[in-house]
Every structure is written in C-alpha cells, then in structure tokens.
Scaffold this motif. Sequence first.
Motif, PDB file in Angstrom:
ATOM      1  N   VAL A   1      28.475  76.676  44.179  1.00 34.79           N
ATOM      2  CA  VAL A   1      29.256  75.956  45.191  1.00 34.79           C
ATOM      3  C   VAL A   1      30.497  75.370  44.515  1.00 34.79           C
ATOM      4  CG1 VAL A   1      29.226  74.024  46.811  1.00 34.79           C
ATOM      5  CG2 VAL A   1      27.182  75.457  46.534  1.00 34.79           C
ATOM      6  N   HIS A   2      31.664  75.642  45.123  1.00 32.64           N
ATOM      7  CA  HIS A   2      32.934  75.217  44.524  1.00 32.64           C
ATOM      8  C   HIS A   2      33.493  73.972  45.208  1.00 32.64           C
ATOM      9  CE1 HIS A   2      32.331  79.278  43.097  1.00 32.64           C
ATOM     10  NE2 HIS A   2      33.214  79.040  42.138  1.00 32.64           N
ATOM     11  N   LEU A   3      34.040  73.083  44.400  1.00 34.76           N
ATOM     12  CA  LEU A   3      34.481  71.762  44.872  1.00 34.76           C
ATOM     13  C   LEU A   3      35.989  71.580  44.724  1.00 34.76           C
ATOM     14  CD1 LEU A   3      31.885  69.548  42.939  1.00 34.76           C
ATOM     15  CD2 LEU A   3      31.663  70.443  45.272  1.00 34.76           C
ATOM     16  N   ALA A   4      36.559  70.818  45.663  1.00 36.46           N
ATOM     17  CA  ALA A   4      37.972  70.434  45.556  1.00 36.46           C
ATOM     18  C   ALA A   4      38.142  69.418  44.419  1.00 36.46           C
ATOM     19  CB  ALA A   4      38.435  69.815  46.879  1.00 36.46           C
ATOM     20  N   SER A   5      39.350  69.388  43.849  1.00 33.97           N
ATOM     21  CA  SER A   5      39.570  68.506  42.699  1.00 33.97           C
ATOM     22  C   SER A   5      39.632  67.028  43.103  1.00 33.97           C
ATOM     23  CB  SER A   5      40.832  68.917  41.942  1.00 33.97           C
ATOM     24  OG  SER A   5      41.916  68.963  42.834  1.00 33.97           O
ATOM     25  N   LYS A   6      39.630  66.747  44.411  1.00 29.83           N
ATOM     26  CA  LYS A   6      39.609  65.327  44.821  1.00 29.83           C
ATOM     27  C   LYS A   6      38.315  64.634  44.409  1.00 29.83           C
ATOM     28  CE  LYS A   6      37.708  66.096  49.422  1.00 29.83           C
ATOM     29  NZ  LYS A   6      37.927  66.166  50.846  1.00 29.83           N
ATOM     30  N   TYR A   7      37.287  65.406  44.039  1.00 26.64           N
ATOM     31  CA  TYR A   7      36.030  64.791  43.624  1.00 26.64           C
ATOM     32  C   TYR A   7      36.039  64.331  42.170  1.00 26.64           C
ATOM     33  CZ  TYR A   7      34.354  66.322  48.110  1.00 26.64           C
ATOM     34  OH  TYR A   7      34.212  66.494  49.457  1.00 26.64           O
ATOM     35  N   ARG A   8      37.200  64.410  41.522  1.00 27.36           N
ATOM     36  CA  ARG A   8      37.307  63.703  40.241  1.00 27.36           C
ATOM     37  C   ARG A   8      38.436  62.688  40.355  1.00 27.36           C
ATOM     38  NH1 ARG A   8      38.685  65.761  34.719  1.00 27.36           N
ATOM     39  NH2 ARG A   8      39.464  63.657  34.575  1.00 27.36           N
TER      40      ARG A   8
ATOM     41  N   GLY B   1      37.977  60.425  35.462  1.00 26.09           N
ATOM     42  CA  GLY B   1      37.033  61.491  35.160  1.00 26.09           C
ATOM     43  C   GLY B   1      36.029  61.665  36.271  1.00 26.09           C
ATOM     44  N   VAL B   2      34.815  62.134  35.887  1.00 22.97           N
ATOM     45  CA  VAL B   2      33.793  62.419  36.892  1.00 22.97           C
ATOM     46  C   VAL B   2      32.597  61.500  36.654  1.00 22.97           C
ATOM     47  CG1 VAL B   2      32.227  64.168  37.824  1.00 22.97           C
ATOM     48  CG2 VAL B   2      34.496  64.841  37.014  1.00 22.97           C
ATOM     49  N   SER B   3      32.222  60.753  37.686  1.00 23.03           N
ATOM     50  CA  SER B   3      30.987  59.962  37.639  1.00 23.03           C
ATOM     51  C   SER B   3      29.975  60.688  38.525  1.00 23.03           C
ATOM     52  CB  SER B   3      31.268  58.547  38.145  1.00 23.03           C
ATOM     53  OG  SER B   3      30.268  58.147  39.063  1.00 23.03           O
ATOM     54  N   LEU B   4      28.778  60.952  37.977  1.00 22.36           N
ATOM     55  CA  LEU B   4      27.787  61.716  38.745  1.00 22.36           C
ATOM     56  C   LEU B   4      27.322  60.953  39.979  1.00 22.36           C
ATOM     57  CD1 LEU B   4      25.675  63.374  35.912  1.00 22.36           C
ATOM     58  CD2 LEU B   4      27.115  64.539  37.594  1.00 22.36           C
ATOM     59  N   LYS B   5      27.247  59.622  39.840  1.00 19.93           N
ATOM     60  CA  LYS B   5      26.801  58.823  40.991  1.00 19.93           C
ATOM     61  C   LYS B   5      27.833  58.932  42.114  1.00 19.93           C
ATOM     62  CE  LYS B   5      24.129  54.721  41.663  1.00 19.93           C
ATOM     63  NZ  LYS B   5      24.625  53.837  42.683  1.00 19.93           N
ATOM     64  N   SER B   6      29.111  58.796  41.763  1.00 17.50           N
ATOM     65  CA  SER B   6      30.157  58.911  42.792  1.00 17.50           C
ATOM     66  C   SER B   6      30.199  60.323  43.363  1.00 17.50           C
ATOM     67  CB  SER B   6      31.542  58.586  42.221  1.00 17.50           C
ATOM     68  OG  SER B   6      31.490  57.419  41.475  1.00 17.50           O
ATOM     69  N   LEU B   7      30.024  61.314  42.487  1.00 20.18           N
ATOM     70  CA  LEU B   7      30.050  62.702  42.957  1.00 20.18           C
ATOM     71  C   LEU B   7      28.906  62.938  43.943  1.00 20.18           C
ATOM     72  CD1 LEU B   7      31.543  65.457  42.419  1.00 20.18           C
ATOM     73  CD2 LEU B   7      29.705  65.987  40.812  1.00 20.18           C
ATOM     74  N   ALA B   8      27.734  62.398  43.623  1.00 17.60           N
ATOM     75  CA  ALA B   8      26.575  62.540  44.508  1.00 17.60           C
ATOM     76  C   ALA B   8      26.871  61.875  45.852  1.00 17.60           C
ATOM     77  CB  ALA B   8      25.337  61.933  43.854  1.00 17.60           C
ATOM     78  N   GLU B   9      27.448  60.669  45.795  1.00 18.96           N
ATOM     79  CA  GLU B   9      27.735  59.955  47.052  1.00 18.96           C
ATOM     80  C   GLU B   9      28.819  60.657  47.866  1.00 18.96           C
ATOM     81  OE1 GLU B   9      28.581  56.005  45.702  1.00 18.96           O
ATOM     82  OE2 GLU B   9      26.442  55.599  45.349  1.00 18.96           O
ATOM     83  N   ALA B  10      29.862  61.100  47.192  1.00 22.16           N
ATOM     84  CA  ALA B  10      31.001  61.679  47.908  1.00 22.16           C
ATOM     85  C   ALA B  10      30.685  63.061  48.493  1.00 22.16           C
ATOM     86  CB  ALA B  10      32.207  61.779  46.977  1.00 22.16           C
ATOM     87  N   THR B  11      29.853  63.842  47.800  1.00 19.56           N
ATOM     88  CA  THR B  11      29.596  65.206  48.288  1.00 19.56           C
ATOM     89  C   THR B  11      28.311  65.296  49.096  1.00 19.56           C
ATOM     90  OG1 THR B  11      28.341  65.841  46.325  1.00 19.56           O
ATOM     91  CG2 THR B  11      30.720  66.246  46.268  1.00 19.56           C
TER      92      THR B  11
ATOM     93  N   LEU C   1      25.648  66.410  47.930  1.00 20.71           N
ATOM     94  CA  LEU C   1      24.976  67.648  47.519  1.00 20.71           C
ATOM     95  C   LEU C   1      23.927  67.437  46.414  1.00 20.71           C
ATOM     96  CD1 LEU C   1      28.137  69.994  47.260  1.00 20.71           C
ATOM     97  CD2 LEU C   1      26.597  69.723  49.216  1.00 20.71           C
ATOM     98  N   ILE C   2      24.093  66.353  45.637  1.00 22.56           N
ATOM     99  CA  ILE C   2      23.261  66.170  44.435  1.00 22.56           C
ATOM    100  C   ILE C   2      22.304  65.005  44.611  1.00 22.56           C
ATOM    101  CG2 ILE C   2      23.360  65.814  41.935  1.00 22.56           C
ATOM    102  CD1 ILE C   2      26.410  66.144  42.181  1.00 22.56           C
ATOM    103  N   ASP C   3      21.053  65.188  44.120  1.00 18.58           N
ATOM    104  CA  ASP C   3      20.101  64.077  44.113  1.00 18.58           C
ATOM    105  C   ASP C   3      20.231  63.364  42.766  1.00 18.58           C
ATOM    106  OD1 ASP C   3      17.999  62.341  44.196  1.00 18.58           O
ATOM    107  OD2 ASP C   3      16.584  63.786  45.047  1.00 18.58           O
ATOM    108  N   PHE C   4      21.078  62.318  42.757  1.00 15.30           N
ATOM    109  CA  PHE C   4      21.408  61.619  41.507  1.00 15.30           C
ATOM    110  C   PHE C   4      20.158  61.093  40.799  1.00 15.30           C
ATOM    111  CE2 PHE C   4      22.416  57.633  39.290  1.00 15.30           C
ATOM    112  CZ  PHE C   4      23.302  58.114  38.344  1.00 15.30           C
TER     113      PHE C   4
END
Length: 367
Positions: A62-69, A73-83, A85-88
């Motif tokens: 699954v490909h993501l837009a760069s707005k998710y960083r 940088g990239v925080s996994l918790k924020s990425l999980a919340e914003a997308t 898709l991920i069970d943090f």
Amino acid sequence: MTKKLAATSENLQAVVALLQQGEVVALPTETVYGLAGNSANPAAVVRIFEAKERPSFDPLIVHLASKYRTSNGVSLKSLAEATGLIDFNKIPIQLIGPIEALLTKFWPGPLTVVLPKTDRVLDLVTSGLPSVALRMPAHPLMQSVLQASGMFLSAPSANRFGSISPTSAEAVLAELHGRIPAVLDGGNCEHGLESTILGIMNPTTLTILRPGSLTQEEIQTTTGPRCKIEGPAETIASIPPQAAGQIDSHYAPRKGMLLLPESMKPAHLPLLEKHFADAKPFGFLLFQKPDPDLNKFLHHGGHSIFLLSTNSNLREAAQNFYQTLRSMDASRCRTLVAEPPPTQEGLGLALMDRLKRAAKKKGPKFP
Ligand code: AMP
Ligand code: MG
C-alpha cells in the motif's frame, strides 16, 4: 487499447478520475512501474490481481502520500492515527525507535515496512495476513496522484505475474497492453529494482523479506547495533510466501537463463558450447566490459554481449537490469548466460537475488 499518457496536468486528472471509478492505472515510481488501484475498493484490488494474473496469496504493498511525514520525520503513532491502517499497539516496543529512524531517513523512498494491520485494510490486499506492507514512494508523478486522489494505492509491479518488472512505460505496454486503460509515462525508473521489504522477525529483530534498492548496510547503519537486521532467507520456508520475492521463480525472462558460478572467463566458453550445443547462440549478461581476449572469443562463437555496466557500477547495473533482460529476450540469442555480480554486498545482494530467481524457471545448469 491501453493509452500511454504523457505527464501533463490534464492527464494526471484523467488518471485520478480513472482511479476514482475503480479502474487500475500503471504509474511510474522510482523503483519500477506499479499497477495502481484504490486500496479501499475491493473491485479495484481484484482488477489488479486479474490484470497481472497474480495469485491471490501474494499480498500487495500500500502506497502513501508524503503528507504522512512531517519535517521532523515519521512517528509510527501519528502514522497509525492519521492513516488508520496500522495497529500501533502490536508493534514491539523495542523496534519502534529503529523503524522510525528508518522511515524518517528513507521515506519517501525505496523502503517497504510490513506492520501489524487494522481491520480497515482489506483482506484482499494482504492476502489474509494480519500485517500490511507500506511504502511512501518518492516519484513526483506517483506522489501527485496520491495527493490528488486522496487514496491509499495498492501498486504491485506492472508486469504479468512471474515475469520481468517494467522500468519504462513501453515495458508496461509490453506486459499489460489491452489489459489496463492507461499507463502514465514518467520515463525510465531511477533505481530499476524493487523496494527493499522489511518485516518484524521477533521483538528485537527486523528481517529483510526482499532485498531491493535500499541496501542492508544502509539499513543497519541507520538502526545501529542494538537492532538486529537479518538478511533474506536463502530458502523458502513458508507457504504462503511472505513476499513474492520469496517465490522461487520470479522476475524471469522467457528464454532459459544459466547463472554462472563466477565471473565469465574464456575457459567457460568451450564448456558451455559443448554442453549446450543445442541452445546456441548465447547472450552473455555481464557486469563489466570483457577484456579483449574474452571479447574476441565470445564474438567469434556468434554469441552476443549485453552489458549491465561498463565497469561494475552496481547502481548502473540495477538501473539497466530489467530492461537488459527484456532486450535479451527480444534478441536472436537462444540462451541467456549471466555472470554473478562482482560482490554480494550493497546492491549486489538484490541483483544476485533477482538473477537466481530469473535462472530458476527453466534455466540450464552450469556443467
Ligand atoms: P510487488 O508488488 O510485485 O513489488 O511485490 C510486493 C511484495 O510485497 C510482494 O513480494 C508481497 O508478497 C510483499 N508483501 C505485501 N504485503 C505483505 C505482507 N503483509 N507481508 C509480507 N510481504 C508482503
Ligand atoms: Mg513484482
């Protein structure tokens, strides 16, 4: 009819409209061309599998837009919340820091991570696995489509299953003409080999499920010694395979390919000519210009030489790799004879992996 679309803003809009209708479109990325469809639309995902004739047990990235960083940088918790898709909470605590360091350094870019998924991700996309593979591609056209569509795009390589990955719009047409409505032309791909796929092996170890454009050395340097990075497994232990990169025969030309145990030498030729008299002429896939002796020898036998690089430059070899296999398939040679890369470090690991799988199909064995 498959349309080849030039990279104009009108065509970008047309691509987004097709994706919104649940269609699939081939798009350029910095690794290889992908066949993209809306990850949230089951009909679009099914179309991807159908166009490629890909078995349903082989999951999609699954490909993501760069707005998710963010600029930090990239925080996994924020990425999980914003997308969503991920069970943090299922990511092992000790691996959060190393994974974040990797994503911060290499996203957008040729790195895919496999993380525990939520129910929001269709089982069709992950082939029923409890994890989802995520990548943030760097190619500006792919990014424009991701941003403008607002979708998560599933996008496996835009080739028929098991065959050579496409690194140009023309190569996509050679693979999928008539099966998809359009390919967006972004020229030749910068890396030429697929992304490196990293998975969670155990609470302290990441494992390379598929070697690719990002090297094991770059990964290990970024995570530091506290996180163990395991190289790709030599054998395929698990069915269903966790990554298509683990399927035995893959990335394969139509003609038989023989992988030499060492760099091509004049002494190999009589042996080859004797054992494979019915399979001549050969096409030699080499990582550097042969010395004059070898050159004369090869041409004398009516064989041809296909250079991945003139001087063992592995970045150049990776860029040229799939296109060169295509040229060899189209040439008059009957058997492909490949030498291994000069090293298995850096990009040599991914190149050797692709050569082994390309040679697995019906390739003759070195005597
Ligand atoms: P391709 O789409 O042709 O570049 O291949 C994508 C690769 O990602 C395939 O090898 C898949 O098996 C792998 N992949 C996708 N999702 C997962 C997952 N959840 N776990 C492990 N590998 C995955
Ligand atoms: Mg593929």
